[in-house]
Design an enzyme around this catalytic site. Structure first.
Site, PDB file in Angstrom:
ATOM      1  N   ARG A 184      -7.407   8.559   8.577  1.00 37.70           N
ATOM      2  CA  ARG A 184      -7.664   7.232   9.164  1.00 37.70           C
ATOM      3  C   ARG A 184      -9.113   6.958   9.517  1.00 37.70           C
ATOM      4  O   ARG A 184      -9.589   5.846   9.377  1.00 37.70           O
ATOM      5  CB  ARG A 184      -6.819   7.062  10.440  1.00 37.70           C
ATOM      6  N   ASN A 238       8.302   0.510  16.516  1.00 41.52           N
ATOM      7  CA  ASN A 238       7.278   1.470  16.101  1.00 41.52           C
ATOM      8  C   ASN A 238       7.553   2.055  14.725  1.00 41.52           C
ATOM      9  O   ASN A 238       6.630   2.520  14.051  1.00 41.52           O
ATOM     10  CB  ASN A 238       7.159   2.607  17.128  1.00 41.52           C
ATOM     11  N   CYS A 289       1.167   3.682  15.206  1.00 42.62           N
ATOM     12  CA  CYS A 289       2.080   2.588  15.580  1.00 42.62           C
ATOM     13  C   CYS A 289       1.614   1.803  16.802  1.00 42.62           C
ATOM     14  O   CYS A 289       1.650   0.566  16.823  1.00 42.62           O
ATOM     15  CB  CYS A 289       3.484   3.138  15.810  1.00 42.62           C
ATOM     16  N   ARG A 340      13.504  21.695   1.055  1.00 41.99           N
ATOM     17  CA  ARG A 340      14.784  21.692   1.771  1.00 41.99           C
ATOM     18  C   ARG A 340      15.675  20.496   1.394  1.00 41.99           C
ATOM     19  O   ARG A 340      16.886  20.599   1.332  1.00 41.99           O
ATOM     20  CB  ARG A 340      14.506  21.667   3.282  1.00 41.99           C
ATOM     21  N   THR A 377      13.333  11.379   3.674  1.00 43.68           N
ATOM     22  CA  THR A 377      14.511  11.589   4.522  1.00 43.68           C
ATOM     23  C   THR A 377      14.207  11.371   6.008  1.00 43.68           C
ATOM     24  O   THR A 377      15.110  11.372   6.842  1.00 43.68           O
ATOM     25  CB  THR A 377      15.063  13.031   4.363  1.00 43.68           C
ATOM     26  N   SER A 396      11.155   7.895  19.349  1.00 46.18           N
ATOM     27  CA  SER A 396      11.209   7.972  17.878  1.00 46.18           C
ATOM     28  C   SER A 396       9.824   8.152  17.276  1.00 46.18           C
ATOM     29  O   SER A 396       9.714   8.555  16.117  1.00 46.18           O
ATOM     30  CB  SER A 396      11.887   6.740  17.289  1.00 46.18           C
ATOM     31  N   GLY A 397       8.762   7.865  18.042  1.00 44.99           N
ATOM     32  CA  GLY A 397       7.405   8.154  17.569  1.00 44.99           C
ATOM     33  C   GLY A 397       7.243   9.633  17.279  1.00 44.99           C
ATOM     34  O   GLY A 397       6.397  10.028  16.482  1.00 44.99           O
ATOM     35  N   ALA A 437      12.585   9.584   9.702  1.00 47.53           N
ATOM     36  CA  ALA A 437      12.836   8.332  10.420  1.00 47.53           C
ATOM     37  C   ALA A 437      12.045   7.182   9.796  1.00 47.53           C
ATOM     38  O   ALA A 437      12.549   6.064   9.679  1.00 47.53           O
ATOM     39  CB  ALA A 437      12.443   8.489  11.896  1.00 47.53           C
ATOM     40  N   HIS A 476       7.910   0.451  20.939  1.00 40.95           N
ATOM     41  CA  HIS A 476       6.919   0.728  21.974  1.00 40.95           C
ATOM     42  C   HIS A 476       6.627  -0.544  22.772  1.00 40.95           C
ATOM     43  O   HIS A 476       6.524  -1.634  22.201  1.00 40.95           O
ATOM     44  CB  HIS A 476       5.588   1.165  21.345  1.00 40.95           C
ATOM     45  N   GLN A 480       5.991   4.251  25.399  1.00 36.00           N
ATOM     46  CA  GLN A 480       6.315   4.532  24.003  1.00 36.00           C
ATOM     47  C   GLN A 480       7.672   5.205  23.804  1.00 36.00           C
ATOM     48  O   GLN A 480       8.071   6.101  24.559  1.00 36.00           O
ATOM     49  CB  GLN A 480       5.206   5.386  23.373  1.00 36.00           C
TER      50      GLN A 480
END
Ligand code: 11C
Length: 346
Positions: free
Chosen positions: A99, A322, A128, A39, A11, A158-159, A13, A248, A155
């Site tokens: 990572r 991004n 990103c 939820r 759900t 939305s990141g 972004a 970005h 940037q």
């Protein structure tokens, strides 16, 4: 026939865009497993021409899954990604949880697709801001070598998630109405102080580390060296949040290994680079901008020019969505690579 694909954080972004990218992909998805927190369980998502019910992500959710795309935050990945891998799924994790682990390939397909052969069940999708930079710089590194990278980012909010976009919009409205904007999320939800993002620029993305770099800046430094398999490249970053919703921007200074190269040589490489679009025509005011890059999968590069004083120094401006190349698209692209390389069978 076909692949069973789970999307964790469906759900969010990035999660919603993972579904979109999967829909547009030739990957043969047989059954979709949309997963999220308790939820969101019971809600539905549309995929293909069907409506699918979201289930709560639990260890048992990953039985009979071929590929699991994770984008529900590092803490969820830390617990559930190993559970998924244990059950035979190949995890493509969009968080920073794994990572830098030695056993986890960190992959941008245009740069180091072959690293996928070394996976042990978990593959990491880079940050990103790192992805778009290495996608643009790899063809230059391959041709001329790279000594140093100094990057300053611009940037998008939305990141920090969909809620950060809402905060920026609300703050902008408040400021234009002459009211005091409410500050809850930016620059970092979990940090002590919060600052106005609307009509501002904030030089803090993620938490400060003991060396006075932020975690975002250290990600750009460490991930770049890992993806390019070049620990010797000197990398430094200053990451700045600007009041842009999506995409970005990055001002990048590089020093290459050669002195007899000009800007046109670099532009020619970028014109032919996979996943890269050169938008560079100063005479006609053509250069990449977030409003144009948003919704697109490519990495856009422009303003390529030689440093006035340093023969092997060049400046570039790099922009990409991004949430797509920086997250959802790169993850789906990794899944496509796994199929192409025979590392997963449909
Ligand atoms: C930002 N780059 O713009 C971050 C978001 O490590 O995947 C991505 C965080 C990550 O805030």
């Amino acid at each position: 026939e076909g692949l069973n694909v789970a999307v964790v954080g469906v759900t969010g972004a990035v999660g919603t865009r993972m579904l979109k990218m999967l829909e547009g992909s030739p990957l043969p998805v047989k059954i979709l497993f949309p997963l999220a927190s308790a939820r969101s369980a019971g809600k539905t998502v549309f995929f293909g021409d069907k409506e699918w019910t979201i289930k709560e992500a639990k260890p048992e959710s990953f039985e009979n899954i071929d590929i699991a795309l994770f984008s529900a935050g590092g803490s969820v990945s830390k617990v559930l990604a190993p559970e998924a891998a244990k059950r035979g799924a190949i995890v493509i994790d969009n968080t920073s949880a794994f990572r830098m682990d030695k056993d986890v390939p960190l992959v941008v397909p245009e740069v180091n697709e072959k690293a996928l052969f070394d996976h042990h069940g978990i593959i990491a999708n880079p940050n990103c801001s790192t992805i778009q930079m290495v996608a643009a710089l790899e063809p230059i590194r391959k041709a001329y070598g790279l000594k140093r990278i100094i990057v300053s980012t611009y940037q998008a909010v939305s990141g920090a998630g969909a809620k950060a976009i809402a905060e920026l919009e609300k703050q902008s409205e408040a400021v234009l109405n002459g009211e005091k904007p409410e500050t809850v999320i930016m620059p970092v939800k979990s940090d002590e102080k919060h600052y106005q993002m609307a009509f501002n620029a904030i030089p803090q993305i993620d938490l400060f580390q003991p060396n006075d770099y932020t975690f975002e800046e250290m990600k750009m430094i460490n991930e770049t060296k890992k993806i390019m398999e070049a620990p010797e490249i000197k990398v430094s970053a200053t990451c700045v949040r600007v009041p842009v919703s999506i995409s970005h921007g990055e001002s990048v200074y590089i020093e290459i290994d050669r002195n007899n190269v000009n800007a046109e040589n670099l532009k020619e490489l970028l014109r032919n680079a996979p996943g890269v679009v050169l938008e560079d025509d100063p005479a006609h005011q053509i250069y990449p901008m977030p409003v144009n890059a948003s919704g697109k999968k490519e990495v856009f590069v422009g303003r390529v020019r030689r440093d006035p004083d340093v023969a092997n120094g060049f400046h570039l401006w790099i922009v990409s969505d991004n949430l797509l190349k920086g997250a959802a698209w790169n993850s789906v692209q990794i899944a496509e690579s796994l199929l192409k390389l025979g590392l997963v069978s449909a």
